[in-house]
Scaffold this motif. Sequence first.
Motif, PDB file in Angstrom:
ATOM      1  N   ARG A 166      -6.145   0.617   3.924  1.00 58.56           N
ATOM      2  CA  ARG A 166      -5.087   0.814   4.919  1.00 58.56           C
ATOM      3  C   ARG A 166      -5.607   0.516   6.336  1.00 58.56           C
ATOM      4  O   ARG A 166      -4.925  -0.084   7.139  1.00 58.56           O
ATOM      5  N   SER A 173      -0.758  17.606   8.043  1.00 55.26           N
ATOM      6  CA  SER A 173      -1.252  18.082   6.754  1.00 55.26           C
ATOM      7  C   SER A 173      -2.602  18.742   6.857  1.00 55.26           C
ATOM      8  O   SER A 173      -3.512  18.202   7.467  1.00 55.26           O
ATOM      9  N   VAL A 183       5.663   2.716  -5.545  1.00 56.13           N
ATOM     10  CA  VAL A 183       4.606   1.769  -5.138  1.00 56.13           C
ATOM     11  C   VAL A 183       3.303   2.241  -5.779  1.00 56.13           C
ATOM     12  O   VAL A 183       2.847   3.345  -5.496  1.00 56.13           O
ATOM     13  N   LEU A 202       0.854  -1.194   0.000  1.00 60.80           N
ATOM     14  CA  LEU A 202       0.000   0.000   0.000  1.00 60.80           C
ATOM     15  C   LEU A 202       0.887   1.241   0.000  1.00 60.80           C
ATOM     16  O   LEU A 202       1.764   1.371   0.856  1.00 60.80           O
ATOM     17  N   PRO A 203       0.681   2.131  -0.943  1.00 62.25           N
ATOM     18  CA  PRO A 203       1.499   3.352  -0.924  1.00 62.25           C
ATOM     19  C   PRO A 203       1.198   4.180   0.322  1.00 62.25           C
ATOM     20  O   PRO A 203       0.055   4.263   0.749  1.00 62.25           O
ATOM     21  N   ILE A 204       2.240   4.739   0.904  1.00 63.97           N
ATOM     22  CA  ILE A 204       2.051   5.533   2.119  1.00 63.97           C
ATOM     23  C   ILE A 204       1.466   6.899   1.765  1.00 63.97           C
ATOM     24  O   ILE A 204       1.529   7.340   0.617  1.00 63.97           O
ATOM     25  N   ARG A 205       0.864   7.536   2.749  1.00 69.56           N
ATOM     26  CA  ARG A 205       0.295   8.868   2.521  1.00 69.56           C
ATOM     27  C   ARG A 205       0.807   9.812   3.606  1.00 69.56           C
ATOM     28  O   ARG A 205       0.079  10.183   4.526  1.00 69.56           O
ATOM     29  N   PRO A 206       2.081  10.153   3.540  1.00 71.35           N
ATOM     30  CA  PRO A 206       2.624  11.066   4.553  1.00 71.35           C
ATOM     31  C   PRO A 206       2.140  12.482   4.269  1.00 71.35           C
ATOM     32  O   PRO A 206       1.666  12.779   3.171  1.00 71.35           O
ATOM     33  N   PRO A 207       2.258  13.382   5.262  1.00 72.96           N
ATOM     34  CA  PRO A 207       1.882  14.770   4.995  1.00 72.96           C
ATOM     35  C   PRO A 207       2.771  15.372   3.912  1.00 72.96           C
ATOM     36  O   PRO A 207       3.946  15.028   3.808  1.00 72.96           O
ATOM     37  N   VAL A 208       2.188  16.214   3.108  1.00 72.60           N
ATOM     38  CA  VAL A 208       2.931  16.892   2.034  1.00 72.60           C
ATOM     39  C   VAL A 208       2.503  18.357   2.009  1.00 72.60           C
ATOM     40  O   VAL A 208       1.463  18.714   2.550  1.00 72.60           O
TER      41      VAL A 208
END
Lengths: 616, 199
Positions: free
Chosen positions: B84, B45, B112, A352-358
Amino acid sequence: MKRLLSGNEAVARAAWEAGVKVGSGYPGTPSTEILEAFAPYPGVYAEWAPNEKVGLDVAVGAAYAGRRAFAAMKHVGLNVASDALFAAAMTGAEAGLVIISADDPSMHSSQNEQDNRQFAKFARIPCLDPADSQDTHDLTLAAFDLSEQFDTPVLLRMTTRVCHTSSPVELGPQRENLPEPGKYPRNLTKYCMVPANAKKRHPAIETRVAEIAAFAETFAGNRIEWRSSDLGIITGGVAYNYAREVFPEASVLKLGMVYPLPRKLIREFAGRVQKVIVLEELDPFIEDQIRLMGISLYRPENLLPEPPYPVTKEIFPIAGELDPVVVRDSGRQAGLLPGGENGGLALSMAGLPIRPPVLCPGCPHRSSFYVLHKLGVPVNGDIGCYTLGMVQPLDALHTVGCMGASVGVAHGAAVAGDKERHVAVIGDSTFFHSAIPALINVVYNRSNVITIIMDNRVTGMTGHQDNPGTGRTLQQKATRAIEIEPLVRALGFDKVVTVPAYDVAAIEKTLKDWMKSDEPAVLITREECALLPSARNRWLPLEVVSDKCNGCTLCFRVGCPAILKSEQLDPKTNRPLALIDPLLCTGCEICAQVCPRDAILFRNQVQSKQIPQEAA
Amino acid sequence: MKSEGINFALVGVGGQGTILASDVLAELGLRLGYDVKKAEVHGMSQRGGSVTSHLRWGPRVFSPIIPRGEADVLIAFEKLEAARFIDILKPGGLALVNDYAIEPLSVQTTGVPYPGDEMLHERLAQVTQHAYWVKGIEIAEALGNSRAANVVLLGALSALLDLDESQWDAVLEQRVPAKHLELNRRAFRAGREAVATAV
């Protein structure tokens, strides 16, 4: 009447009920909403101070003047304000003075997870540690009474889960009608802490702690809930909830005041249960004090004979936030709960691709980081949204420590003789908070640091608070906005340039010019945060002309969440073309400036395409 | 509905209205006579990061956090976030998923890929067969504003939980600014109907 309030809203409500006149502080997650919720109440004065130290001095000053007051901040804010804290701990005040520290276990939005209960012990002031919103409300009221009864500041220590959890609160009837205070005190032996006076105060504050400890024995916030005598849990703060959830049969000593401790009550409790344990988040703060009392806490048999120094917490982890799963697992390992599995399946996150803050789409900080990445210089960063300049692919920020550190840390590298030219980046609010002395140091002690002040016209990361640059106070009064350029010039900088933050070429040209000389300089990049209402009104999604795009990937390097890889491939290079998500794009044009093939339409091009269509 | 209470986990991406939706559920729980705790984590965020909210109704609620495997309902406003966080759901629990993807930046920076629907469905199926997919954004866009997708999902939830519609409406009226109320009412009804037809 019961209302659903967050812990932060409960503090504000209780402070109003307690007749508090003044609230000050500085925004910081998870404390920010305390002052935001307090500001609209009638009859109160609330402000954002430029930093926490000033905020606490203001609260102290109001309390010296006989008005109840508080200062609110996040845990690391109290480091900044600690000088004021220790001074006020010595003097006491004429009216209730409460310092609210919002700690952040698990560091949801912080650089460390220091346990600020330690500050109370360090400064010899009482510490109240609520478990939920009702408790927060009640302990806030108690804090002001306690402060006045014992002539001491009181630390109300909260944590993210308490601050940001909403639960029902029985509201108090109305605001306490406090008498008008007398004349401002001229009490030099109490309020002028020169050595001769301070020497007399120190024994007095040690006596004060002992008196508060005696009071704590019958304080309503400390209570025993008798259930089974097999296991007794001593707990405080949010951990009380996990004690009740995971060990429903256990007897519980709930400490609303975690410093100083009610020693008789603790001995009574420990003496009437078979096993006694301490359940608390972060440091073994209660636990160490109880060990010092000579009380033997339950030790699991499977432990080493001595705990590894200096960690005295043997059952529950010292690092990270507790939750029912952590507490249950720890309890099982310690033999306090029967073995078994936690509910549900633990699924791997692999694939699963991560979703860090951007940085948000349209963020005006993005262009500076794009240029800094290109220049390849070391960048010393600071605390705010722009910390996210470290994230791939911008990857243009190399240190982050604490508020205002960027400029001093860059200067340190320069005077140490580092061969590379250092750039410090800092936001407008953090500049006002603590960068001004550091910039004076750069100029006065002659280093070549280049500082970029990213002025997005608001305190961004904490959710859009006003700061001295915005021209508006917390209570929504218009005021004089402090101008950054003349202030920086007055500090002694000759090279001060302001550019529009979205102008990639101007930022690049200015920095490259400055790199050629060895002078300190300040670049101010100015554009309001893309999420401010006035900026939202200008949002206009840009478009990619797929005929022109050849999938060169340059626009991906600006690191904007609105730029996606399309499923369409360039026939020659076989690379995916760029695609702009119209729901995310704000039309900042950074990507359009970076595109070498004019494949991304600028705002005026998008508009001129739309107008004929609309006319037709 | 169970008298001992309900645990809801709400997940989404910053900017999707996850917090407003959990506010509505919290008020509703109070109206129905429960003790309520609502815990949010909105990290660094403003837009683009993961947002989670835990909401618990019960006779007396202690922990603000729902332990893994103990949520009765997972409401996901974005489908990758559903995958997730699916393991917070009790095996066989109710998953309500907005059929909508917001690709995280990490897809480009780490390589990914964003998972295909098949992988997402399989992952959910490891925990529950009761997964409902609702085209929240499409429905809200058809009503005039994609931002009302969160309320479309709440409408769908109301049908699945079989709670009195008038209580929901009273809470919407309380929580939603007057100028957006009509849109949100229509979004709510459309969500109810979307599930009714799916079921």
